[in-house]
Design a protein around this motif. Structure first.
Motif, PDB file in Angstrom:
ATOM      1  N   LEU A 200      15.961  16.513 -20.770  1.00  0.00           N
ATOM      2  CA  LEU A 200      16.749  16.832 -19.575  1.00  0.00           C
ATOM      3  C   LEU A 200      16.232  18.084 -18.879  1.00  0.00           C
ATOM      4  N   GLU A 201      15.794  19.049 -19.652  1.00  0.00           N
ATOM      5  CA  GLU A 201      15.265  20.270 -19.029  1.00  0.00           C
ATOM      6  C   GLU A 201      14.027  19.947 -18.188  1.00  0.00           C
ATOM      7  N   GLY A 204      15.136  17.791 -15.103  1.00  0.00           N
ATOM      8  CA  GLY A 204      15.800  18.619 -14.107  1.00  0.00           C
ATOM      9  C   GLY A 204      14.812  19.320 -13.200  1.00  0.00           C
ATOM     10  N   ARG A 205      13.646  19.648 -13.749  1.00  0.00           N
ATOM     11  CA  ARG A 205      12.605  20.247 -12.914  1.00  0.00           C
ATOM     12  C   ARG A 205      11.952  19.198 -12.012  1.00  0.00           C
ATOM     13  N   GLY A 208      15.662  18.093  -8.989  1.00  0.00           N
ATOM     14  CA  GLY A 208      16.739  19.066  -9.109  1.00  0.00           C
ATOM     15  C   GLY A 208      18.080  18.603  -8.592  1.00  0.00           C
ATOM     16  N   LEU A 212      22.315  14.596 -14.213  1.00  0.00           N
ATOM     17  CA  LEU A 212      21.854  14.228 -15.556  1.00  0.00           C
ATOM     18  C   LEU A 212      23.002  14.443 -16.526  1.00  0.00           C
ATOM     19  N   LEU A 239      21.735  23.649 -18.542  1.00  0.00           N
ATOM     20  CA  LEU A 239      22.160  22.292 -18.176  1.00  0.00           C
ATOM     21  C   LEU A 239      23.632  22.259 -17.788  1.00  0.00           C
ATOM     22  N   ARG A 242      24.020  23.913 -14.374  1.00  0.00           N
ATOM     23  CA  ARG A 242      23.628  22.955 -13.328  1.00  0.00           C
ATOM     24  C   ARG A 242      24.802  22.051 -12.949  1.00  0.00           C
TER      25      ARG A 242
END
Length: 258
Positions: A200-201, A204-205, A208, A212, A239, A242
């Motif tokens: 997920l990290e 996410g990049r 954006g 998730l 996360l 976010r």
């Protein structure tokens, strides 16, 4: 110095062989909650469906294993068994467990539905380590809850073999990055046993703006908010921060409180 025993307490009910749930919960909640676990009984000789049904039967006693500890919230970290109950049955079961325990209890499936409401999510793409029949059961659960399932991306541990505990970060990334995702669909990584935080990290990049969600991420978020330990994007796991930013933006648009 922080008073360790004054920190809110989260109980997590976990399948006996799940190696993922507690490490992910501890990483996600950090110092904001103390995490305690109780494990479902081992069910030798039972197939997957029978095992999931047995865990639903055993859940009240497994939850009672926390005794009089005094939890602030508890999560049932097993999505698959609750798919069998359908959304209304799942909700009613959690309400019954909460009344009996004296503190809020949610399944990971109900935590996901709560997260979808906070985030304004109406459409999902599933990323599933489950066997096809269980993936379809999962999709049916979300549809019955009023969500649109755009697609289900199967992620076997290896060719022809499905085991959430063996799925790698590389396999998740390859499957998601190789898919043509519908615009506006949220990614839901199903199950509490598939390790997802590293994937997920990275995702996410990549994107954006896309929501998730995972079973453990949604459950930790629900628990933090329920215990009054969440809501601050600056102080938590990236996360979760976010998600908090997205929920705040949705609330502003709708005029609602988060």
């Amino acid at each position: 110095m922080m008073d360790l025993l004054a920190t809110p307490r989260l109980g997590v009910v976990v399948p006996p062989e799940n190696p993922t749930a507690e490490p992910e919960f501890n990483r996600l909640v950090g110092e904001r909650m103390n995490v305690y676990s109780s494990r479902f009984p081992v069910t030798p000789g039972k197939g997957l469906l029978e095992m999931l049904e047995a865990w639903n039967e055993a859940l009240p006693d497994t939850l009672a294993g926390f005794g009089a500890m005094g939890l602030d919230a508890a999560v049932v970290a097993c999505s698959a068994s609750h798919y069998l109950l359908a959304p209304e049955g799942d909700r009613a079961f959690c309400e019954e467990l909460s009344d009996r325990a004296g503190y809020p209890v949610r399944s990971s499936t109900q935590a996901i539905l709560t997260a979808c409401a906070w985030l304004g999510v109406e459409r999902l793409t599933l990323v599933s380590p489950y066997e096809p029949w269980l993936t379809e059961t999962s999709a049916g659960f979300w549809r019955a809850a009023g969500l649109t399932v755009d697609e289900a991306l199967l992620v076997p541990a290896r060719e022809g073999h499905f085991d959430p505990y063996e799925v790698t970060t590389a396999a998740i990334l390859e499957r998601v990055r190789g898919a043509r995702l519908a615009e506006g669909t949220a990614l839901l990584f199903t199950g509490t046993g598939m390790g997802t935080l590293a994937a997920l990290e990275e995702l996410g990049r990549d994107d954006g703006d896309r929501v998730l969600l995972t079973s453990n991420l949604a459950s930790a978020w629900w628990a933090l908010r329920t215990a009054g330990a969440g809501g601050d994007p600056a102080g938590g796991h990236p996360l979760l921060a976010r998600l908090e930013r997205r929920a705040a933006a949705v609330a502003v648009r709708s005029g609602a409180a988060v």
